[in-house]
Each structure stands twice: as C-alpha cells, then as structure tokens.
Design an enzyme around this catalytic site. Structure first.
Site, PDB file in Angstrom:
ATOM      1  CE1 TYR A  17       2.640 -32.472  -5.905  1.00 38.85           C
ATOM      2  CE2 TYR A  17       3.262 -33.948  -4.131  1.00 38.85           C
ATOM      3  CZ  TYR A  17       3.036 -33.712  -5.476  1.00 38.85           C
ATOM      4  OH  TYR A  17       3.205 -34.725  -6.378  1.00 38.85           O
ATOM      5  NE  ARG A  75      -9.323 -26.583 -22.890  1.00 38.08           N
ATOM      6  CZ  ARG A  75      -9.039 -27.788 -22.408  1.00 38.08           C
ATOM      7  NH1 ARG A  75      -9.739 -28.845 -22.771  1.00 38.08           N
ATOM      8  NH2 ARG A  75      -8.071 -27.964 -21.520  1.00 38.08           N
ATOM      9  CD  GLU A 101      -3.647 -25.325  -5.724  1.00 36.00           C
ATOM     10  OE1 GLU A 101      -3.231 -26.459  -6.023  1.00 36.00           O
ATOM     11  OE2 GLU A 101      -4.572 -24.782  -6.323  1.00 36.00           O
ATOM     12  NE  ARG A 108      -6.085 -37.349 -23.136  1.00 33.28           N
ATOM     13  CZ  ARG A 108      -6.052 -36.054 -22.843  1.00 33.28           C
ATOM     14  NH1 ARG A 108      -5.064 -35.313 -23.330  1.00 33.28           N
ATOM     15  NH2 ARG A 108      -6.956 -35.508 -22.072  1.00 33.28           N
ATOM     16  CD  GLU A 119      -6.913 -26.177 -15.031  1.00 36.37           C
ATOM     17  OE1 GLU A 119      -6.685 -25.025 -15.421  1.00 36.37           O
ATOM     18  OE2 GLU A 119      -6.386 -27.173 -15.555  1.00 36.37           O
ATOM     19  N   GLY A 157       0.430 -27.947 -17.300  1.00 40.62           N
ATOM     20  CA  GLY A 157       1.453 -28.283 -16.307  1.00 40.62           C
ATOM     21  C   GLY A 157       2.639 -27.320 -16.292  1.00 40.62           C
ATOM     22  CE  LYS A 208      -4.476 -23.655 -13.040  1.00 43.66           C
ATOM     23  NZ  LYS A 208      -3.373 -24.531 -13.473  1.00 43.66           N
TER      24      LYS A 208
HETATM   25  P1  ADP Z   1      -2.658 -27.261 -15.653  1.00 46.39           P
HETATM   26  O1  ADP Z   1      -3.738 -26.254 -15.914  1.00 46.39           O
HETATM   27  O2  ADP Z   1      -1.281 -26.712 -15.888  1.00 46.39           O
HETATM   28  O3  ADP Z   1      -2.911 -28.566 -16.321  1.00 46.39           O
HETATM   29  P2  ADP Z   1      -3.827 -28.114 -13.102  1.00 46.39           P
HETATM   30  O4  ADP Z   1      -4.077 -27.139 -12.021  1.00 46.39           O
HETATM   31  O5  ADP Z   1      -4.997 -28.571 -13.900  1.00 46.39           O
HETATM   32  O6  ADP Z   1      -2.688 -27.520 -14.067  1.00 46.39           O
HETATM   33  O7  ADP Z   1      -3.103 -29.384 -12.506  1.00 46.39           O
HETATM   34  C1  ADP Z   1      -2.648 -30.435 -13.356  1.00 46.39           C
HETATM   35  C2  ADP Z   1      -2.355 -31.680 -12.545  1.00 46.39           C
HETATM   36  O8  ADP Z   1      -1.379 -31.390 -11.520  1.00 46.39           O
HETATM   37  C3  ADP Z   1      -3.539 -32.256 -11.779  1.00 46.39           C
HETATM   38  O9  ADP Z   1      -4.299 -33.131 -12.541  1.00 46.39           O
HETATM   39  C4  ADP Z   1      -2.834 -32.987 -10.642  1.00 46.39           C
HETATM   40  O10 ADP Z   1      -2.347 -34.224 -11.117  1.00 46.39           O
HETATM   41  C5  ADP Z   1      -1.663 -32.098 -10.333  1.00 46.39           C
HETATM   42  N1  ADP Z   1      -1.970 -31.140  -9.250  1.00 46.39           N
HETATM   43  C6  ADP Z   1      -2.539 -29.916  -9.362  1.00 46.39           C
HETATM   44  N2  ADP Z   1      -2.663 -29.305  -8.176  1.00 46.39           N
HETATM   45  C7  ADP Z   1      -2.132 -30.149  -7.251  1.00 46.39           C
HETATM   46  C8  ADP Z   1      -1.931 -30.091  -5.802  1.00 46.39           C
HETATM   47  N3  ADP Z   1      -2.279 -29.029  -5.094  1.00 46.39           N
HETATM   48  N4  ADP Z   1      -1.356 -31.157  -5.219  1.00 46.39           N
HETATM   49  C9  ADP Z   1      -0.964 -32.242  -5.934  1.00 46.39           C
HETATM   50  N5  ADP Z   1      -1.114 -32.357  -7.272  1.00 46.39           N
HETATM   51  C10 ADP Z   1      -1.683 -31.327  -7.927  1.00 46.39           C
END
Ligand code: ADP
Length: 447
Positions: A202, A292, A200, A338, A288, A165, A116
C-alpha cells in the site's frame, strides 16, 4: 474512413462520439434503453434503436441486442465509449466475428491487459516498475502473510478482474489480512465472477498519474503526455488536469516512456491509458491499463489540440497516425470537473430527478460536455455523471481561477450536484500548492 458506425453507449460520451462522427461525415446509429427514450442527443444520430429496458444488464450490456441493432443499422464498426461493454473482450471478439470493426484494441490485447495480474507480468517484462507485491495470484492465507511480511505492511489486496475500486482492501497486520482476503475474494467473485486476488504494497500518500497512448495498425505508438487524477473520492476521480503540476520533467518523461514500452510490448492498437501511482519520493509504479477512451480524455485534447475520438476512428479504419511523437506538445493547463448528480451534503448520495433549470458556462477555453438540458430527467439507473466542465488557460493559476468562475456560473436546479465540493477543493491552499494525494478529499471533508 467508415461510412456508418454504431455508438454502443449513452449520455455524454455517446453525444461526444456522435459529434466527432458528424464532423468526419460518418453516419451514426445510436442505441437507447427505455429510460433514455426521447433524450435530445439521440436526435443528432442518423438512426436510433431501443435495445431494452432501463436496467443496463437488460439493454446496454446485452451483447445480442447491441449486435442486432448494429446489423439492422448496417454499420461497419462499433464505438463502445467507456463503461458498459467497452472493456469486454468477449464483446470485442463477437463484433469482429460478425465482421463489425470494434473501435478499440484487438480482443487478445484487451483480454490480457484486462487481467490486472497478467498486466503486471507484462509490465515487469517490459521493464516498467510495478508496486512491489505478490508474483502472481494469492491462493492461501499462509502465502499472503509471507508475501505481506516480505513487502511490508500495510498491503493492498486487489482483484485481478477488478475495476471501479471494487474488491480492493487494505490490511495493516496478519490478523486483518486474513479476514480482508476472504472479504476481497467474495466481493470479487460477486462483482466480476472471478475470485482471483493479488497483493501490492500500500503506497502511502500517492498521486495518480496516467499516460494517454494512441497506437495505429502500422506500428506507430505515441503518448500524448500525462494527466493528474489525484483528486479522488473512494477511488473515483473528481478533478483531472494536464499537465500534472509539480512533476519533475525527468519523472514525467520516464513515466511516459514506460507507458509506451508497455503498450508496444502488448501489441496494442487504438487509444488507451496506462495508470501509475507516484510516491512522495517520485518513484512511479504501474497499476493498470484502461483499454478504452477515458472520461477525462478532454483535458489531453485541450492541451495537445488533438481530437482523441477522431483519432480512434481514423486508427480503426486503418489510417496511419497523422502525427509523430515530436509533434505532440502540451500547451497551457487544462482542468476538468466531473459534474455528478450527487448530494455532497449527504455523503454524495445519488440525486436523480428532473432538471428544472440549467445555465451552463461558456466563453474562450471553456468546454461543457454534457447530454443534460432543462427538462432532462437524470435516471437513477446509470452512473451519476451528467457532464464534464473543462477550462484551458496558459497557466495553472489562471486555469484554477477560470474553473472557479465557470463552476459559479453553472446552475443546475431540481437536483443536487458535486459542483459545490469542487469549488471547495479549488479554493483549498493544498490544491493550488499541489501538496495533495489520493486521500486528500476524504481526509479534508470526512463523511
Ligand atoms: P480500479 O481498477 O478498481 O479502479 P486501480 O488499480 O486503478 O483500481 O486503483 C484505483 C486507485 O486506487 C488508484 O488511483 C489509487 O488511488 C489507489 N491505489 C491503487 N493501487 C494502490 C497502491 N498499491 N497503493 C496505494 N493506493 C493505490
């Protein structure tokens, strides 16, 4: 087109791929664990091989066994589905070195985007906005604190190898940042064998918007518009829709164009998803790439009329995309719920077991993608999703109404499912108004 492929997955996505192959005249070889022996969807495959015991690590995730099944089955390609080995660049590389096509991107693109922190670098280079954060991986507390002060608390600590997550932690001040870093590193190391983390800002009250991409081996990259996956519980998607409600057309276009820019710069082929979060001021930030097919791909299929699994097979077999960007339109609104074997009354605890009775909704514009049936036993060994219920209607209000009715018709007895909570969400005024964010479910139904 391929003559014969192996489906390296189980459950609804294995069934979905097998169905697409049958329509294309492609033979299929399925694999199953001892826990999945006798599942009905396996009858639709031309052949099926057992690859080991129930535990995924000893069967669906065991590369040598999956490759053995592919060789015995004499296939030309492997469709990995989602989860399991689908984003494992090593598996991707092993397939190709055994002269088996991997139905997905090349392994180099998969490896780079799967990291990432590396994906963020690529996004910045492609002029795609990223959440403000650290320039690279964070190695010590002092550096973390100075970055956090610069971008402003609260900050989110993320694992560079992360997914699902895991390894994500919010910190509100210096003190909580110190302990959160150690916890996140330990969690990331245990879950992914890689302790690398980055910071990052929040983003408060965001929406999750993602863009479906397809790219062929002839340089064509197009997007199939966006999906809104804001309805999440603990970062797991619960309801998805397309198009995203109340998203300004210029923001929608800018997000889709940014996704295409990144994918073009990554030398990426096949289907993929570029995920973003969108803040209250409509600023969007890349988070990200999922290299897939995704669980929620059918909402895009319903509004665009394009079969994404068939498109994946066509791309992998070397055909050029049969459509151009200007051919791709979103018609109407699609919603997906889902359906998980979980008990909403007990904190969404898994609820595996025997399905004694089951009645599924139908009618025009209603789709239920599921491998479950009356007499099917939901295994405790795998993801709890047992099906995806979709509706497609001309307007969002009609889609919400149709989904409520479809959920009401869905009867699954013997186990608990998430359908009742999804009814609550669809009936909530904030959901129809579109004034929701990724924490809406946890805030509205705490515990
Ligand atoms: P993973 O690959 O573990 O699923 P992601 O980077 O796709 O992690 O993030 C999953 C979820 O977390 C996002 O859909 C969003 O809801 C929350 N999220 C991710 N980054 C941030 C951020 N910088 N600030 C607030 N929420 C975030």
């Amino acid at each position: 087109m391929f003559k014969r492929i192996l489906v390296a997955n189980r459950g609804e996505i294995a069934l979905r791929v097998i169905r697409a192959c049958r329509e294309l005249g492609v033979e299929t070889v399925a694999i199953y664990s001892e826990a999945d022996r006798g599942a009905q969807y396996l009858d639709l495959a031309d052949e099926a091989y057992c690859v080991g015991p129930a535990k995924a690590a000893d069967s669906y995730l065991k590369i040598d066994r999956v490759i053995s099944a592919a060789e015995i089955g004499n296939v030309q390609a492997i469709h990995p589905g989602y989860g399991f080995l689908s984003e494992n660049a090593h598996f991707n590389e092993v397939c190709r070195s055994c002269n088996i096509d991997f139905i997905g991107p090349g392994f180099e693109a998969m490896r780079r985007l799967g990291d990432k922190n590396e994906a963020r670098k690529m996004a910045r280079a492609a002029n795609v906005p990223c959440v403000p954060g650290s320039d690279g991986l964070i190695t010590d507390e002092k550096e973390a604190i100075s970055v956090a002060r610069e971008i402003g608390f609260p900050v989110l600590i993320k694992a560079t190898a992360g997914g699902g997550g895991k390894g994500m932690r919010v910190a509100a001040n210096d003190l909580s940042l110190k302990s959160a870093i150690q916890q996140a590193q330990a969690e990331a190391l245990a879950a992914f064998g890689n302790a690398g983390i980055y910071l990052e800002r929040y983003v408060e009250l965001p929406r999750h918007i993602e863009v479906q991409i397809v790219a062929d081996h002839h340089g064509n990259v197009v997007h199939l518009w966006e999906r809104d996956c804001t309805m999440q519980r603990r970062h797991q998607k619960v309801i998805e829709e397309s198009p995203a409600a109340h998203l300004e057309p210029q923001v929608r276009n800018a997000i889709c164009e940014a996704a295409v820019r990144l994918i073009k710069s990554a030398d990426y082929t096949n289907a993929g998803t570029v995920e973003f979060i969108v803040d209250r001021q409509n600023n969007f930030y890349f988070i990200e790439v999922n290299a897939r097919i995704q669980v929620e791909h059918p909402v895009t299929e319903m509004v665009t009329g394009i079969d994404l699994i068939k498109t994946q097979l066509r791309i992998a077999s070397g055909e050029p995309l049969p459509f151009k960007q200007s051919d791709i339109k979103q018609t109407g609104v699609a919603l997906e719920c889902r359906i998980n074997a979980e008990d909403p009354a007990r904190g969404f605890q898994p609820s595996p077991g025997l399905i004694t009775r089951m009645m599924t909704p139908g009618g025009p514009g209603v789709r239920f993608d599921s491998h479950a049936y009356p007499g099917y036993t939901v295994s405790p060994h795998y993801d709890s999703m047992i099906g995806k219920l979709l509706v497609h209607r001309p307007t969002r209000d009609e889609a919400i109404q149709a989904m409520k009715q479809a959920l009401g018709e869905l009867r699954i007895e013997g186990i608990k499912t998430t359908a009742s909570r999804q009814q609550d969400i669809l009936s909530h005024a904030a959901f129809s108004a579109g004034t929701v964010d990724t924490k809406f479910i946890e805030r509205t139904w705490p515990g």
